[in-house]
Design an enzyme around this catalytic site. Structure first.
Site, PDB file in Angstrom:
ATOM      1  N   LYS A  37      43.047 -53.869  22.204  1.00 33.87           N
ATOM      2  CA  LYS A  37      44.444 -53.604  22.606  1.00 33.87           C
ATOM      3  C   LYS A  37      45.284 -54.877  22.444  1.00 33.87           C
ATOM      4  O   LYS A  37      45.010 -55.683  21.565  1.00 33.87           O
ATOM      5  CB  LYS A  37      44.501 -53.061  24.032  1.00 33.87           C
ATOM      6  CG  LYS A  37      43.555 -51.882  24.243  1.00 33.87           C
ATOM      7  CD  LYS A  37      43.794 -51.176  25.540  1.00 33.87           C
ATOM      8  CE  LYS A  37      42.735 -50.121  25.753  1.00 33.87           C
ATOM      9  NZ  LYS A  37      43.018 -49.255  26.890  1.00 33.87           N
ATOM     10  N   HIS A  65      46.070 -43.194  19.580  1.00 31.42           N
ATOM     11  CA  HIS A  65      45.587 -43.571  20.915  1.00 31.42           C
ATOM     12  C   HIS A  65      46.584 -43.055  21.955  1.00 31.42           C
ATOM     13  O   HIS A  65      47.788 -43.035  21.719  1.00 31.42           O
ATOM     14  CB  HIS A  65      45.443 -45.095  20.996  1.00 31.42           C
ATOM     15  CG  HIS A  65      44.707 -45.549  22.221  1.00 31.42           C
ATOM     16  ND1 HIS A  65      45.303 -45.600  23.459  1.00 31.42           N
ATOM     17  CD2 HIS A  65      43.417 -45.927  22.397  1.00 31.42           C
ATOM     18  CE1 HIS A  65      44.407 -46.011  24.349  1.00 31.42           C
ATOM     19  NE2 HIS A  65      43.254 -46.225  23.731  1.00 31.42           N
ATOM     20  N   GLU A  70      47.815 -44.374  24.466  1.00 26.62           N
ATOM     21  CA  GLU A  70      48.875 -45.331  24.824  1.00 26.62           C
ATOM     22  C   GLU A  70      50.002 -45.288  23.799  1.00 26.62           C
ATOM     23  O   GLU A  70      51.168 -45.460  24.144  1.00 26.62           O
ATOM     24  CB  GLU A  70      48.271 -46.739  24.951  1.00 26.62           C
ATOM     25  CG  GLU A  70      47.443 -46.862  26.227  1.00 26.62           C
ATOM     26  CD  GLU A  70      46.288 -47.845  26.158  1.00 26.62           C
ATOM     27  OE1 GLU A  70      46.240 -48.674  25.229  1.00 26.62           O
ATOM     28  OE2 GLU A  70      45.402 -47.762  27.041  1.00 26.62           O
ATOM     29  N   GLY A 117      40.742 -46.779  31.226  1.00 27.74           N
ATOM     30  CA  GLY A 117      41.164 -47.905  32.057  1.00 27.74           C
ATOM     31  C   GLY A 117      41.194 -47.613  33.547  1.00 27.74           C
ATOM     32  O   GLY A 117      41.789 -48.360  34.320  1.00 27.74           O
ATOM     33  N   GLU A 175      38.828 -39.215  24.134  1.00 32.62           N
ATOM     34  CA  GLU A 175      39.199 -40.140  25.203  1.00 32.62           C
ATOM     35  C   GLU A 175      40.064 -39.404  26.225  1.00 32.62           C
ATOM     36  O   GLU A 175      41.302 -39.378  26.091  1.00 32.62           O
ATOM     37  CB  GLU A 175      40.007 -41.307  24.628  1.00 32.62           C
ATOM     38  CG  GLU A 175      39.244 -42.161  23.640  1.00 32.62           C
ATOM     39  CD  GLU A 175      39.748 -43.595  23.666  1.00 32.62           C
ATOM     40  OE1 GLU A 175      38.944 -44.476  23.992  1.00 32.62           O
ATOM     41  OE2 GLU A 175      40.926 -43.834  23.398  1.00 32.62           O
ATOM     42  N   ASN A 185      38.062 -51.764  21.200  1.00 34.34           N
ATOM     43  CA  ASN A 185      39.522 -51.739  21.114  1.00 34.34           C
ATOM     44  C   ASN A 185      40.063 -52.841  22.019  1.00 34.34           C
ATOM     45  O   ASN A 185      40.102 -52.684  23.233  1.00 34.34           O
ATOM     46  CB  ASN A 185      40.035 -50.357  21.557  1.00 34.34           C
ATOM     47  CG  ASN A 185      41.547 -50.295  21.564  1.00 34.34           C
ATOM     48  OD1 ASN A 185      42.214 -51.169  21.007  1.00 34.34           O
ATOM     49  ND2 ASN A 185      42.091 -49.253  22.177  1.00 34.34           N
TER      50      ASN A 185
END
Ligand code: PEP
Length: 235
Positions: free
Chosen positions: A14, A95, A97, A170, A164, A12
């Site tokens: 991003k 996701h 985010e 992160g 996740e 990913n």
């Protein structure tokens, strides 16, 4: 319990990389030998066509429109049909985010998955709890609720679950092997689909995570942007 043999690694990217470095990275990955996993790269949408034309890597998008129409008055959206048409076979949906910054809820995520399936894409559905939810002992309930967004069109062929935990994304702090295996087992009991793990996967923890019986693959963020590190993971 069903076993999914060959491991899958999904990169990913991003909102990272400009065109030339992205193509260079994709080229290096596609030309690297000794890769023992199935590989999917999810670049920013604007780079998909260039990477597609210059490599043979399997590609995915990081999002698709929730609107039911393939075309129309949805400024800024990209439909699942368009993603399929440009040569992708996968799309990441839900996701954390996007749940956080774009307020995506189960209704929106469910509509996106439906659109992905209709377009013939494999939907990679991200689920996972926050640190607070884990500390309160609510991880399973949170994930179960997120799984309820899966529409009836979902099958083991067109849907992958990515576990996740938000606190591991992160942060450099991956979930423990026990936490990963237990949650994957729980998810598999609900949905016997391919289940990949994501959250601070690096070259030094990828192998042990991949060796877990309940783990069918990895979703890799930051470490997928660095060729040396990513190559060690996919080797
Ligand atoms: C992700 O955002 O999907 C992810 C797993 O990121 P990272 O590997 O950087 O934790």
């Amino acid at each position: 319990m069903k076993k999914h043999n060959k491991k899958l690694v999904i990169a990913n990217w991003k909102m990272n990389l400009l065109k030339d470095p992205a193509i260079n990275l994709a080229r290096k990955i596609s030309e690297a030998g000794d890769i023992s996993v199935d590989l999917v790269i999810c670049p920013p949408d604007l780079l998909i066509d260039s990477i597609k034309s210059q490599t043979n890597i399997s590609l995915g998008a990081q999002n698709c429109s929730a609107h039911a129409e393939d075309f129309g008055a949805c400024t800024g959206d990209i439909s699942a049909a368009m993603i399929k048409n440009i040569g992708c076979n996968y799309v990441i949906i839900g996701h954390s985010e996007r749940r956080k910054y774009h307020k995506e809820n189960n209704d929106i995520i469910s509509a996106k998955i439906t659109n992905a399936h209709k377009a013939g894409l494999v939907a990679i559905i991200c689920v996972g709890e926050s640190l607070e939810e884990r500390q309160e002992g609510r991880s399973h309930d949170i994930v179960l609720n997120q799984l309820s967004a899966l529409p009836p069109t979902s099958t083991p062929e067109n849907t992958i679950i990515a576990y996740e935990p938000i606190w591991a994304i992160g942060t450099g702090k991956s979930a423990s092997l026990t936490e990963i295996n237990q949650m994957h087992e729980y998810i598999r009991f609900e949905k016997d689909f391919k289940i990949v793990y994501g959250g601070s996967v690096k070259c030094d923890n990828a192998k042990e995570i991949l060796s877990l019986g309940q783990v069918d693959g990895l979703l890799v963020g930051a470490a997928s942007l660095d060729f040396e590190q990513f190559y060690k993971i996919i080797k």
